[in-house]
Design an enzyme around this catalytic site. Structure first.
Site, mmCIF file in Angstrom:
data_model
loop_
_atom_site.group_PDB
_atom_site.id
_atom_site.type_symbol
_atom_site.label_atom_id
_atom_site.label_comp_id
_atom_site.label_asym_id
_atom_site.label_seq_id
_atom_site.Cartn_x
_atom_site.Cartn_y
_atom_site.Cartn_z
ATOM 1 N N GLY A 71 52.207 -40.687 38.678
ATOM 2 C CA GLY A 71 53.157 -41.742 38.329
ATOM 3 C C GLY A 71 54.531 -41.183 37.986
ATOM 4 N N ASN A 156 52.260 -49.451 28.330
ATOM 5 C CA ASN A 156 51.114 -48.575 28.075
ATOM 6 C C ASN A 156 50.697 -48.550 26.601
ATOM 7 O OD1 ASN A 156 53.791 -47.306 28.526
ATOM 8 N ND2 ASN A 156 52.870 -45.565 27.481
ATOM 9 N N ALA A 205 46.686 -42.534 40.081
ATOM 10 C CA ALA A 205 45.237 -42.631 40.301
ATOM 11 C C ALA A 205 44.429 -42.534 39.012
ATOM 12 C CB ALA A 205 44.786 -41.526 41.263
ATOM 13 N N HIS A 206 44.877 -41.695 38.064
ATOM 14 C CA HIS A 206 43.983 -41.411 36.932
ATOM 15 C C HIS A 206 43.899 -42.547 35.924
ATOM 16 C CE1 HIS A 206 46.805 -39.985 33.599
ATOM 17 N NE2 HIS A 206 47.634 -39.973 34.618
ATOM 18 N N CYS A 332 53.499 -37.561 20.847
ATOM 19 C CA CYS A 332 53.538 -36.235 20.249
ATOM 20 C C CYS A 332 54.004 -35.268 21.316
ATOM 21 C CB CYS A 332 52.137 -35.858 19.778
ATOM 22 S SG CYS A 332 52.110 -34.283 18.956
HETATM 23 N N1 PLP Z 1 54.115 -44.945 33.729
HETATM 24 C C1 PLP Z 1 53.304 -45.432 32.785
HETATM 25 C C2 PLP Z 1 53.474 -46.845 32.313
HETATM 26 C C3 PLP Z 1 52.293 -44.638 32.235
HETATM 27 O O1 PLP Z 1 51.486 -45.135 31.287
HETATM 28 C C4 PLP Z 1 52.162 -43.299 32.709
HETATM 29 C C5 PLP Z 1 51.143 -42.397 32.128
HETATM 30 O O2 PLP Z 1 50.888 -42.409 30.943
HETATM 31 C C6 PLP Z 1 53.028 -42.845 33.707
HETATM 32 C C7 PLP Z 1 53.995 -43.696 34.189
HETATM 33 C C8 PLP Z 1 52.946 -41.444 34.238
HETATM 34 O O3 PLP Z 1 51.892 -41.306 35.142
HETATM 35 P P1 PLP Z 1 51.269 -39.853 35.442
HETATM 36 O O4 PLP Z 1 50.450 -39.471 34.251
HETATM 37 O O5 PLP Z 1 50.444 -40.041 36.675
HETATM 38 O O6 PLP Z 1 52.422 -38.929 35.679
#
Ligand code: PLP
Length: 393
Positions: A71, A156, A205-206, A332
């Protein structure tokens, strides 16, 4: 030690069983996807099948999916002034983001900091649409013609769903493009690019039961082109992401996308029922608890709450010792605990925000997991509240 209870799915979700077997069999495919021989073509097939599966998850065309390392990289690729639309090469002249975006969007990608505008959120955790419309209007009057707006689908930390499709109307009316960081959505709520009005969409993906280290930037259609790829070299991923692809990770992402799409309705209902029960019991155990974003529509799996007098870091450690994995709302990094920028933007006091604990569930979370958490919470909250009262006395 008894079984651990994992309630931190928004940080990362466990690998789905079907994903593990797709990944294991893909690891046996030896070819380089760019090679023309049979082994290479087999690896290519894995990638193209996954591209179809990921596209189907969000109602896009396979050719519009670009695989990335996750992401964060997809957001970095998206947030660029160098987006050509229908052949027009004039650069995006402003980036507009909300105050509650993930740090990978808050960084501004490849926009200089003086070309980035912030949009506030309301106390309920939703982006302030009137403020967005006003800012875009002000920018237009100031001569900005091609803004890029980046909004997340669901936060998130709070799980609050953002008014993305409403924002899309406003953005498009002013000649802008809309990028949507949809990382927390799939497998929890429907995600459809056209319904959202997204021009670009980020996936990881994760968060949906795939492996870490793979994601995608999905384009509205092939009208949109980035003229400055982040990683240059070979012509992989339509020239947008050079480097030999990771077929096993990509195949696993595809498998996760297929299961998340197929099982959305029952999994969503399952998580929502558990989460509602969890919040009702939480309120009974610690009636002074505050659930952030409770007045807005949220993901079915997320609860962010605080109890005045309880520090999140202490509670997270105590719960961990009791076998329960949850996270604090604060970020953190390099050993320093930063207060949550999301709660600060919602107007939550630093003292209350410092107590924010996030519980996030998934498809395999069981009633007994919730019971275990609640039992642990009864003793942890009692001990910590007693400690806080002792300190105050
Ligand atoms: N965007 C949001 C809203 C997320 O929650 C996260 C991961 O915590 C990311 C982007 C980043 O994704 P990645 O962990 O695959 O880099």
């Amino acid at each position: 030690m008894s079984e651990r209870v994992y309630l931190d799915w928004n940080a990362t979700a466990p690998l789905r069983p079907a994903v593990r077997s797709a990944m294991e069999s893909a690891l046996d495919v030896v070819g380089n996807p760019s090679s023309v021989h049979g082994e290479g073509r087999a690896a290519r097939r894995l990638i193209e099948e996954a591209r179809e599966q990921v596209a189907r998850l969000v109602g896009a065309r396979a050719g519009d999916v670009v695989f990335t390392s996750g992401g964060t990289e997809a957001n970095m690729l998206a947030l660029s002034p160098a987006i050509a639309v229908a052949g027009g090469k004039a650069p995006r002249d402003r980036l507009v983001i909300s105050a509650i975006e993930h740090p990978s969007v808050r960084s501004g990608g490849r926009f200089p900091s003086d070309l980035i505008d912030d949009i506030p959120v309301r106390a309920d955790g939703r982006v302030d649409l009137a403020a967005l419309a006003q800012r875009l209007d002000d920018l237009r009057r100031a001569g900005v013609r091609r803004p890029l707006v980046s909004l997340m689908l669901a936060n998130n930390e709070t799980g609050v769903l953002q008014p993305v499709s409403e924002a899309a109307h406003v953005v498009h009316e002013t000649g802008g493009l809309l990028h949507v960081d949809a990382v927390q959505g799939p497998g929890r709520v429907p995600v459809d690019m056209a319904a959202l009005g997204a021009d670009l969409l980020t996936l990881s993906a994760h968060k949906l039961g795939g492996p870490k280290g793979v994601g995608a930037l999905v384009h509205r259609n092939d009208d949109l082109h980035f003229t400055d790829p982040l990683i240059k070299g070979g012509g992989q991923e339509r020239g947008l992401r050079a480097g030999t692809e990771n077929p096993a990770a990509i195949a696993a992402f595809g498998a996760a996308a297929a299961v998340a799409a197929r099982d959305l309705a029952p999994e969503r209902a399952h998580m929502a029922a558990l989460r509602d029960r969890l919040e009702a019991r939480l309120d009974a155990i610690t009636p002074e608890s505050v659930v952030f974003g409770a007045n807005a529509e949220r993901l079915p799996n997320t609860t962010l709450f605080a109890v005045p007098g309880i520090k999140a870091e202490t509670a997270v450690i105590a719960l961990d010792l009791a076998g329960i994995a949850v996270s604090s709302g604060a970020a953190c990094s390099s050993g320093k605990v930063q207060p949550s920028h999301v709660l600060a933007a919602m107007g939550v006091s630093p003292a209350l925000a410092g107590g924010a604990i996030r519980l996030s569930l998934g498809w395999s979370t069981s009633e007994s997991d919730i019971e275990s958490f609640l039992n642990a919470w009864i003793s942890v909250s009692e001990a910590l509240l007693k400690g806080a009262k002792g300190l105050a006395a």
